[in-house]
Design an enzyme around this catalytic site. Structure first.
Site, PDB file in Angstrom:
ATOM      1  N   LYS A 484     -10.342   9.214  17.657  1.00  0.00           N
ATOM      2  CA  LYS A 484     -10.705   7.869  18.118  1.00  0.00           C
ATOM      3  C   LYS A 484      -9.470   6.983  18.176  1.00  0.00           C
ATOM      4  O   LYS A 484      -8.450   7.304  17.567  1.00  0.00           O
ATOM      5  CB  LYS A 484     -11.758   7.276  17.171  1.00  0.00           C
ATOM      6  CG  LYS A 484     -11.270   7.130  15.741  1.00  0.00           C
ATOM      7  CD  LYS A 484     -12.407   6.877  14.779  1.00  0.00           C
ATOM      8  CE  LYS A 484     -11.868   6.688  13.370  1.00  0.00           C
ATOM      9  NZ  LYS A 484     -12.899   6.749  12.363  1.00  0.00           N
ATOM     10  N   TYR A 710      13.438 -18.204  16.631  1.00  0.00           N
ATOM     11  CA  TYR A 710      12.562 -19.378  16.667  1.00  0.00           C
ATOM     12  C   TYR A 710      12.503 -20.077  15.313  1.00  0.00           C
ATOM     13  O   TYR A 710      12.443 -19.416  14.277  1.00  0.00           O
ATOM     14  CB  TYR A 710      11.137 -18.967  17.029  1.00  0.00           C
ATOM     15  CG  TYR A 710      10.951 -18.594  18.468  1.00  0.00           C
ATOM     16  CD1 TYR A 710      11.247 -19.500  19.491  1.00  0.00           C
ATOM     17  CD2 TYR A 710      10.454 -17.337  18.819  1.00  0.00           C
ATOM     18  CE1 TYR A 710      11.062 -19.149  20.824  1.00  0.00           C
ATOM     19  CE2 TYR A 710      10.263 -16.983  20.146  1.00  0.00           C
ATOM     20  CZ  TYR A 710      10.571 -17.904  21.149  1.00  0.00           C
ATOM     21  OH  TYR A 710      10.393 -17.570  22.442  1.00  0.00           O
TER      22      TYR A 710
HETATM   23  C1  PLP Z   1     -12.666   7.427  11.332  1.00  0.00           C
HETATM   24  C2  PLP Z   1     -13.696   8.186  10.737  1.00  0.00           C
HETATM   25  C3  PLP Z   1     -13.434   9.338   9.994  1.00  0.00           C
HETATM   26  C4  PLP Z   1     -12.055   9.793   9.643  1.00  0.00           C
HETATM   27  O1  PLP Z   1     -11.555   9.005   8.570  1.00  0.00           O
HETATM   28  P1  PLP Z   1     -10.131   9.238   7.941  1.00  0.00           P
HETATM   29  O2  PLP Z   1     -10.077   8.368   6.754  1.00  0.00           O
HETATM   30  O3  PLP Z   1      -9.166   8.820   8.977  1.00  0.00           O
HETATM   31  O4  PLP Z   1     -10.034  10.661   7.626  1.00  0.00           O
HETATM   32  C5  PLP Z   1     -14.486  10.102   9.592  1.00  0.00           C
HETATM   33  N1  PLP Z   1     -15.763   9.714   9.848  1.00  0.00           N
HETATM   34  C6  PLP Z   1     -16.057   8.593  10.510  1.00  0.00           C
HETATM   35  C7  PLP Z   1     -17.482   8.235  10.744  1.00  0.00           C
HETATM   36  C8  PLP Z   1     -15.031   7.780  10.959  1.00  0.00           C
HETATM   37  O5  PLP Z   1     -15.332   6.659  11.611  1.00  0.00           O
END
Ligand code: PLP
Length: 814
Positions: A484, A710
């Site tokens: 993701k 700045y």
């Molecule tokens: C992002 C996510 C993961 C992975 O989590 P990590 O801490 O990056 O390993 C697993 N399950 C769900 C539902 C997530 O949203």
């Protein structure tokens, strides 16, 4: 230096004009422009094909110079100064150097060989300088004029000399030998090429060995061709990779992590040294240095500690990536004959490609006639196996027929106009030209355009991290990798492809769009969509994505569409809320959920999942255990009542590490694969995946009291060198990282961010960093790490990684 002139001239046959009986000389010069010229200077008026120093004598007299070694007295100057008339001023100059060398009695290391002379000289200087006051030849002063010039720079304070001598044809070395008079001789190596200045390799070696005629010892790599030429009485100190019959037998060289460990046997002991190089030429040059240290009776502890600090000797030559997979050696700022030799040496040492091209401008100030000069250049070109020469300039164009496979252009602009018609690919190109030819324009067209700011993704590290976590899983446990948010900011497609290659079981994305684009790009792995909106259900079905269903409203919406499309057993994933309270069915929903699913065969529960709120935090261990237990209970209830056997999964990265008993049938690996763990112990086993890099746009030095950026939020307390880097908060670098909190790494040194991070730029302090404009800058990677940044910024690595804007190009490599 302070020598009576009459003593000097007693060494060569000369006729003297003027009263020199009490003249004292404190400086020798051959350069009319030298600012050191004065009344106690002895000026040797050398004559070259294009330059006759006698023409400057009148001017020099007007500047106060009073003593000249000449081959004739220029008209009208007879009684204006002291003149020592000799037949050949260069010979007189060399004889003087011999005499001068004889005034000093300390060890002198003389170095010759086909390649590596300058590097060995510079390294020995570095290695020995803690213990000696060393006089060494400047950069490449190894010629008939350069060697005597180096030697006459010796003074009373020196107690060790290091000189290199280079030759291009016979009878040159016998002139250099008495000038250097080395006590320790070092032969670096004998090139494989048949040097055109010699009849054969034997003659070439014999000529080189003349440098060591009267040295106490010859240090060399065991070589039959050399042995055949030296007498059995000669004292040698030799080394070898394969012949044990030497003083130092190198048993093994082990390369790892940008350094080489060299194991060697010496006097019955086995020792090792580390050098920060991996290439063969550097290894051999380092061994040459090692032998000198051993010969000088250094102990291994000292040798080891000094050798590991060896550094690249700046040869003014820069290797760049060129277009069409070419290698580019950029030496676009000089074109004297001597440096051409060095550059060609360097070119020969680059053995990535067989094919080699030289782009060369007219050569100035060679001290030779054009006829002679280009004759020699042509010989060098053949000797160095260069297949193609591109000459630029009017003079070199006249000598085009001296070269095989040569094209010439009168001007750089003519070459550029014809560029499209020339083929450059899979070869090493040396670009060498005098400043006035503006060869940087040629380098610009040949150089592969590099993006100023890139996020480099090391795919090997990603594979490595994947395997690290896989190894924690019990047999047959499936693995879903979360890609993701564009692979946690690292790049969606490339990472998904790699994971497909590694045959993971599932990919996880947040939204339908992310999944669709992966499918459109040909990813065939099943993809779960974590938070599908009802509006995207149609396209989810169309692209064979698998939705996570987390409430009754979503389930009913999905069923409506599925029935409408007359689907049977379309895979869905049921998310349970066991305590995270983000998405998911709760205990109260379960009966209705079961009932709805029982009445429908349009969908099939492919998996049941839940997500943990505290898998990374031992403080909440009991809470986490409770989540796992509730998940077990609710999912079992569904399985029993629906008579199904879906995949069950609850663990994310830190869950994998901390709750190995809860792997069920699958785990969902996220941040870990990108090289980040919440456990410092585990972190040590992960490899860094992403390196955010940029370059220095501009460097300036500001005085104390000036400000940067700045709001004048950085005020210089002292004179400060400031570098500007083209990356800012629009690229994802938090403003909170500015104002002295954060830093970048340049040339392995920390450079603090000065003032506020701007939208597209930030400024850092480089007062103590040896850097130039265009140098690489590391924003994060090995140092600082994203973990370190997250800590300072009061956030988590996830946020740092996913904040890197899409305008930053991702570059993947193995
Ligand atoms: C992002 C996510 C993961 C992975 O989590 P990590 O801490 O990056 O390993 C697993 N399950 C769900 C539902 C997530 O949203």
């Amino acid at each position: 230096m302070s020598i009576l002139l009459k003593n000097i001239i007693s060494v060569f046959s000369a006729t003297c004009y003027g009263d020199i009986s009490s003249v004292i000389i404190d400086h020798i010069s051959i350069d009319s422009r030298s600012s050191h010229n004065g009344s106690n200077t002895l000026f040797f008026a050398l004559i070259g094909p294009n330059n006759n120093a006698h023409l400057y004598i009148e001017e020099l007299i007007s500047e106060g110079v009073n003593n000249f070694v000449v081959s004739y007295i220029p008209e009208g100057l007879d009684d204006k100064a002291n003149f020592i008339v000799v037949e050949n001023t260069l010979v007189a100059f060399q004889i003087f150097a011999i005499y001068y060398r004889g005034l000093f009695d300390f060890p002198v290391i003389g170095i010759t060989g086909s390649n590596g002379k300058t590097i060995v000289k510079e390294w020995l200087n570095f290695l020995l300088s803690p213990d000696f006051n060393i006089i060494r030849s400047p950069k490449s002063f190894n010629s008939q004029v350069g060697v005597p010039l180096s030697v006459i720079a010796i003074n009373e304070k020196h107690n060790l000399g290091i000189f290199e001598a280079g030759i291009s044809t016979i009878s040159e070395m016998e002139k250099l030998e008495p000038i250097v008079k080395p006590t320790i001789g070092v032969l670096t190596n004998i090139g494989t090429s048949h040097d055109e200045g010699f009849e054969n390799t034997t003659q070439k070696i014999a000529e080189k060995l003349l440098l060591f005629k009267s040295s106490d010892v010859l240090i060399y790599k065991k070589d039959e061709r050399v042995d055949a030429l030296i007498s059995s009485k000669r004292t040698t100190f030799s080394w070898s990779f394969d012949n044990e019959n030497v003083d130092v037998f190198v048993t093994e060289t082990k390369i790892s992590n940008k350094k080489t460990t060299i194991f060697y046997q010496f006097k019955g002991g086995l020792y090792e040294i580390d050098i920060p190089f991996e290439d063969m030429a550097s290894i051999e040059n380092a061994i040459s240095c090692l032998l000198v240290l051993l010969y000088m009776k250094y102990d291994n502890v000292t040798i080891h500690s000094r050798m590991e600090l060896l550094y690249p000797v700046e040869m003014r030559l820069e290797v760049k990536n060129g277009i069409n997979n070419c290698n580019l050696i950029d030496d676009s700022y000089s074109s004297d004959f001597q440096s051409l030799k060095i550059a060609l040496d360097f070119l020969e040492s680059q053995n990535k490609f067989q094919k080699k091209t030289l782009i060369l401008s007219d050569i100035f100030q060679s001290g030779l006639t054009d006829e002679e000069l280009y004759g020699r250049v042509a010989k060098l070109v053949v000797a160095n196996n260069i297949q193609r020469v591109i000459g630029i300039g009017q003079t070199i164009s006249e000598f085009k027929n001296r070269f095989v496979n040569c094209v010439t252009y009168a001007h750089t602009s003519d070459f550029l106009a014809d560029f499209e018609n020339l083929d450059f690919s899979n070869e090493t190109i040396l670009v060498k030209g005098a400043r006035s030819f503006e060869f940087e324009e040629i380098v610009a067209v040949l150089e592969q355009k590099k993006h100023e700011t890139v996020l480099e993704i090391n795919l090997n590290a990603l594979s490595y991290n994947l395997n690290f976590y896989k190894a924690k899983l019990k047999p047959n446990i499936k693995i879903m990798v979360m890609v993701k948010a564009f692979g946690y900011g690292n790049g969606g497609l490339e990472i998904a492809s790699l994971l497909e290659h590694h045959q993971v079981d599932y990919l996880g994305v947040a939204f339908a769009d992310e999944g669709i684009s992966l499918k459109n790009d040909g990813i065939r792995l099943p993809i779960m969509v974590l938070n599908p909106e009802s509006t995207s259900f149609s396209s989810i079905i169309q692209h064979q994505l698998e939705p996570e269903i987390y409430n009754l409203r979503g389930l009913n919406n999905f069923l409506k569409i599925a029935e409408h499309k007359k689907l049977k057993h379309f895979p869905i994933h049921i998310k349970l809320d066991t305590g995270m309270h983000r998405l998911g069915f709760e205990r109260n929903d379960i009966l209705e959920l079961i009932q709805t699913l029982k009445e429908n065969d349009a969908v099939q529960v492919k998996s049941i999942l839940s997500h943990m709120a505290t898998s990374d935090d031992k403080v909440h261990y009991e809470f986490a255990k409770g989540q796992i237990q509730l998940f077990e209970e609710l999912s079992s209830q569904m399985m029993t009542e629906l008579q199904i056997n879906p995949i069950r999964h609850i663990l994310n990265t830190s869950g994998i590490s901390n709750f190995p008993e809860a792997q069920f049938n699958m785990v969902r690996l996220g941040i870990g694969i990108y090289g980040v763990s919440n456990d410092p112990e585990e972190q040590k086993f992960l490899e860094n995946v992403g390196t955010l890099k940029s370059v220095i746009s501009q460097i300036r030095t500001i005085p104390a009291g000036d400000s940067v950026g700045y709001g004048r939020r950085f005020m210089a307390q002292k004179e400060t060198k400031v570098a500007t880097i083209p990356i800012g908060y629009a690229d994802g670098i938090s403003r909170a990282w500015g104002n002295g909190i954060g830093y970048v790494t340049i040339k392995n040194r920390k450079a603090k961010i000065l003032g506020s991070v701007c939208m597209d730029m930030l400024m850092v302090e480089v007062t103590d960093v040896d850097c130039i404009e265009g140098d690489d800058v590391i924003i994060f990677g090995e140092s600082p790490t994203v973990i370190e940044m997250a800590h300072a910024l009061n956030t988590i690595p996830y946020e740092i990684l996913t904040s890197i804007s899409q305008r930053v190009k991702r570059v993947f490599y193995r």
